[in-house]
Design a protein around this motif. Structure first.
Motif, mmCIF file in Angstrom:
data_model
loop_
_atom_site.group_PDB
_atom_site.id
_atom_site.type_symbol
_atom_site.label_atom_id
_atom_site.label_comp_id
_atom_site.label_asym_id
_atom_site.label_seq_id
_atom_site.Cartn_x
_atom_site.Cartn_y
_atom_site.Cartn_z
ATOM 1 N N TYR A 1 0.812 -1.216 0.000
ATOM 2 C CA TYR A 1 0.000 0.000 0.000
ATOM 3 C C TYR A 1 0.847 1.267 0.000
ATOM 4 O O TYR A 1 0.625 2.179 -0.805
ATOM 5 C CB TYR A 1 -0.919 -0.013 1.223
ATOM 6 C CG TYR A 1 -1.755 1.228 1.396
ATOM 7 C CD1 TYR A 1 -1.374 2.232 2.287
ATOM 8 C CD2 TYR A 1 -2.936 1.398 0.687
ATOM 9 C CE1 TYR A 1 -2.144 3.369 2.467
ATOM 10 C CE2 TYR A 1 -3.716 2.537 0.849
ATOM 11 C CZ TYR A 1 -3.319 3.514 1.729
ATOM 12 O OH TYR A 1 -4.082 4.635 1.895
ATOM 13 N N LEU A 2 1.839 1.324 0.878
ATOM 14 C CA LEU A 2 2.651 2.544 0.990
ATOM 15 C C LEU A 2 3.544 2.738 -0.237
ATOM 16 O O LEU A 2 3.760 3.870 -0.680
ATOM 17 C CB LEU A 2 3.481 2.497 2.271
ATOM 18 C CG LEU A 2 2.690 2.626 3.572
ATOM 19 C CD1 LEU A 2 3.585 2.395 4.776
ATOM 20 C CD2 LEU A 2 2.015 3.991 3.665
ATOM 21 N N LYS B 1 2.824 1.915 -3.262
ATOM 22 C CA LYS B 1 1.951 2.445 -4.317
ATOM 23 C C LYS B 1 1.679 3.928 -4.093
ATOM 24 O O LYS B 1 1.613 4.705 -5.049
ATOM 25 C CB LYS B 1 0.644 1.654 -4.353
ATOM 26 C CG LYS B 1 0.821 0.197 -4.785
ATOM 27 C CD LYS B 1 -0.460 -0.607 -4.607
ATOM 28 C CE LYS B 1 -0.222 -2.079 -4.917
ATOM 29 N NZ LYS B 1 -1.427 -2.912 -4.615
ATOM 30 N N LYS B 2 1.511 4.302 -2.854
ATOM 31 C CA LYS B 2 1.240 5.709 -2.543
ATOM 32 C C LYS B 2 2.417 6.609 -2.927
ATOM 33 O O LYS B 2 2.229 7.675 -3.507
ATOM 34 C CB LYS B 2 0.934 5.869 -1.045
ATOM 35 C CG LYS B 2 -0.440 5.394 -0.638
ATOM 36 C CD LYS B 2 -1.526 6.210 -1.308
ATOM 37 C CE LYS B 2 -2.908 5.708 -0.966
ATOM 38 N NZ LYS B 2 -3.954 6.398 -1.747
ATOM 39 N N ASP C 1 2.677 7.024 -6.725
ATOM 40 C CA ASP C 1 1.671 7.920 -7.311
ATOM 41 C C ASP C 1 1.683 9.311 -6.695
ATOM 42 O O ASP C 1 0.764 10.103 -6.933
ATOM 43 C CB ASP C 1 0.272 7.304 -7.132
ATOM 44 C CG ASP C 1 0.111 5.992 -7.880
ATOM 45 O OD1 ASP C 1 0.785 5.817 -8.914
ATOM 46 O OD2 ASP C 1 -0.687 5.148 -7.426
ATOM 47 N N LEU C 2 2.705 9.622 -5.931
ATOM 48 C CA LEU C 2 2.711 10.853 -5.143
ATOM 49 C C LEU C 2 2.598 12.106 -6.001
ATOM 50 O O LEU C 2 1.909 13.065 -5.642
ATOM 51 C CB LEU C 2 3.985 10.914 -4.295
ATOM 52 C CG LEU C 2 3.983 11.901 -3.123
ATOM 53 C CD1 LEU C 2 2.823 11.625 -2.184
ATOM 54 C CD2 LEU C 2 5.293 11.819 -2.365
ATOM 55 N N SER D 1 -0.872 13.192 -6.710
ATOM 56 C CA SER D 1 -1.767 13.372 -5.565
ATOM 57 C C SER D 1 -2.361 14.775 -5.556
ATOM 58 O O SER D 1 -1.721 15.749 -5.945
ATOM 59 C CB SER D 1 -1.018 13.115 -4.258
ATOM 60 O OG SER D 1 -0.580 11.778 -4.182
ATOM 61 N N THR E 1 -1.739 6.386 8.091
ATOM 62 C CA THR E 1 -1.818 5.170 7.277
ATOM 63 C C THR E 1 -2.960 4.281 7.743
ATOM 64 O O THR E 1 -3.760 3.784 6.931
ATOM 65 C CB THR E 1 -0.487 4.390 7.356
ATOM 66 O OG1 THR E 1 0.571 5.210 6.862
ATOM 67 C CG2 THR E 1 -0.557 3.122 6.532
ATOM 68 N N SER F 1 -6.245 5.756 6.815
ATOM 69 C CA SER F 1 -6.462 5.707 5.371
ATOM 70 C C SER F 1 -6.987 4.340 4.943
ATOM 71 O O SER F 1 -7.817 4.234 4.032
ATOM 72 C CB SER F 1 -5.150 6.003 4.628
ATOM 73 O OG SER F 1 -4.695 7.303 4.902
ATOM 74 N N GLU G 1 -6.240 10.000 3.899
ATOM 75 C CA GLU G 1 -5.437 9.648 2.740
ATOM 76 C C GLU G 1 -4.705 10.860 2.184
ATOM 77 O O GLU G 1 -3.524 10.786 1.844
ATOM 78 C CB GLU G 1 -6.313 9.024 1.663
ATOM 79 C CG GLU G 1 -5.525 8.243 0.631
ATOM 80 C CD GLU G 1 -6.406 7.324 -0.190
ATOM 81 O OE1 GLU G 1 -5.862 6.634 -1.072
ATOM 82 O OE2 GLU G 1 -7.629 7.299 0.051
ATOM 83 N N CYS H 1 -0.568 11.424 2.166
ATOM 84 C CA CYS H 1 0.198 11.780 0.966
ATOM 85 C C CYS H 1 0.898 13.118 1.128
ATOM 86 O O CYS H 1 2.028 13.305 0.659
ATOM 87 C CB CYS H 1 -0.721 11.799 -0.254
ATOM 88 S SG CYS H 1 -1.333 10.174 -0.722
#
Length: 427
Positions: free
Chosen positions: A52-53, A55-56, A59-60, A63, A100, A103, A197, A201
């Motif tokens: 999960y992290l 991927k975050k 995609d930062l 955001s 986290t 989220s 979320e 980010c």
């Protein structure tokens, strides 16, 4: 809804805690984790295990923080800006973990940091083990991407974060860092006025930007150090001495400078079959980790030489007694000593105690000032070799603080202040 006419407070009972804040009352029962929370905890673990992290952070750049109001942005910025060489990291790491959790599972209470199905351990019915989540996912992620220099054992190793009370304004453990901003974030997440979320980010972005700035600083320091390729050992030694005497947290800088000399000697093949042990974390307990000194050489798994850096401490009688205990557990050590930044106190009782320990252990024990120690370690080298060693020594120190030698110099403390002082000194 509970209308409370008294000031905010926490009432602690045998089986529960009751939190009163403004017009709200929350009850947190102690006991084994209930089935609903257990399912939620398993789900959080599964999501984190699936990256999960990662991927975050990938995609930062895409955001969108438009749903994060200015007040919440200020709280998160204050948390990051409050990080110094000594304080703030654990709280930021905890805030990151709480964001986290919210989220992934918005219904999970983030005030309750302990929860288990095992009898005999403290637990809240609706609590989850933040320590476990941190050690398995949160801290490894923050360290992997260089977002926060924290101890590899995790933020929850900080005892002040592990008290058996819900996280609130009434949490009375001594907290070092932006406590007010952190608890305001907790309150905002629990009252659903901070989108978790987006907050996660945003905090991730702030830490990454901070990390990018650090990398620029690190690269700059390494480039400036290259100017000293043809500088003699004596000048390098003088520069490094000025550095650890004028920088912040000189004791740690002193350790790294000493360790850097061993790194340089290793690179010049001056240590024979011996290997340099990676530098320990600043707050590692020597006895717990089996250390004899801050800087150690080994042959195989055996410590054969060790030195303890003692910045600002010339009288070492108590340290000799501790050393005596360590040598009993490490009988193969051949050379050991203490190195101070100044002249060492060599009064008669100190010298007599050294003789006694040497006779009992067959180990050579030395007390040196820094300059005496350098002379001792390099006494058999030619001037040419010493001068070649000088630049490698400076390079080792700069690259250690620049986080470019994490295999041999895993320095978990933020190093930006040290790098800035090195740059200022070397320019």
């Amino acid at each position: 809804m509970f209308i409370n006419k008294l000031e905010d407070h926490l009432e602690v009972y045998k089986d529960r805690s009751e939190l009163y804040q403004e017009t709200e009352k929350e009850i947190y029962y102690e006991g084994l984790q209930n089935p609903e929370t257990r399912k939620r905890y398993a789900y959080i673990n599964k999501v984190l295990e699936n990256g999960y992290l990662d991927k975050k952070i990938y995609d930062l750049k895409s955001s969108d923080f438009t749903d994060l109001n200015e007040e919440n942005q200020i709280l998160l910025r204050n948390m990051v800006n409050g990080i110094t060489s000594e304080v703030g990291r654990a709280l930021v790491g905890l805030a990151f973990l709480q964001l986290t959790i919210k989220s992934i599972a918005p219904k999970q209470c983030i005030r309750l940091h302990k929860g288990t199905t095992r009898r005999g351990s403290f637990s809240w019915v609706n609590g989850i083990s933040m320590r476990s989540l941190d050690s398995h996912y949160n801290t490894p992620f923050l360290r992997k991407y260089g977002l926060l220099n924290i101890n590899k054992y995790g933020i929850m190793m900080t005892r002040s974060l592990a008290e058996n009370y819900p996280y609130s304004k009434m949490y009375k453990a001594e907290m070092r860092g932006s406590f007010n901003d952190w608890i305001a974030i907790v309150d905002a997440l629990e009252s659903e006025t901070l989108p978790p979320e987006s907050g996660l980010c945003y905090l991730m972005s702030l830490l990454k930007n901070r990390s990018d700035l650090f990398n620029e600083l690190a690269d700059s320091a390494c480039q400036i150090a290259q100017r000293y390729k043809h500088t003699g050992l004596s000048q390098i030694q003088a520069l490094l001495t000025e550095f650890f005497n004028t920088t912040e947290y000189s004791a740690r800088a002193f350790e790294v400078v000493m360790h850097g000399l061993f790194q340089a000697m290793d690179e010049c093949y001056l240590l024979g079959e011996a290997e340099v042990v990676p530098i320990s974390q600043m707050r590692s307990a020597n006895k717990k980790h089996g250390n004899v000194g801050d800087i150690e050489l080994t042959e195989g798994k055996t410590i054969i030489e060790a030195w303890d850096a003692k910045y600002g401490k010339p009288y070492l009688r108590d340290e000799l007694e501790e050393l005596n205990d360590k040598l009993r557990n490490n009988p193969e050590v051949r050379i050991v000593g203490f190195v101070a930044d100044c002249e060492v106190d060599r009064r008669k009782d100190i010298l007599r105690r050294i003789e006694d320990i040497e006779l009992a252990t067959s180990c050579e024990i030395y007390l040196f000032s820094f300059s005496e120690w350098v002379d001792f370690k390099l006494k058999d080298l030619s001037e040419k070799t010493k001068n070649e060693l000088g630049y490698k020594w400076l390079k080792a120190v700069v690259e250690s603080f620049a986080q470019k030698r994490t295999n041999i110099a895993p320095i978990d403390e933020p190093c930006d202040a040290w790098l800035k002082d090195l740059i200022k000194l070397l320019k």
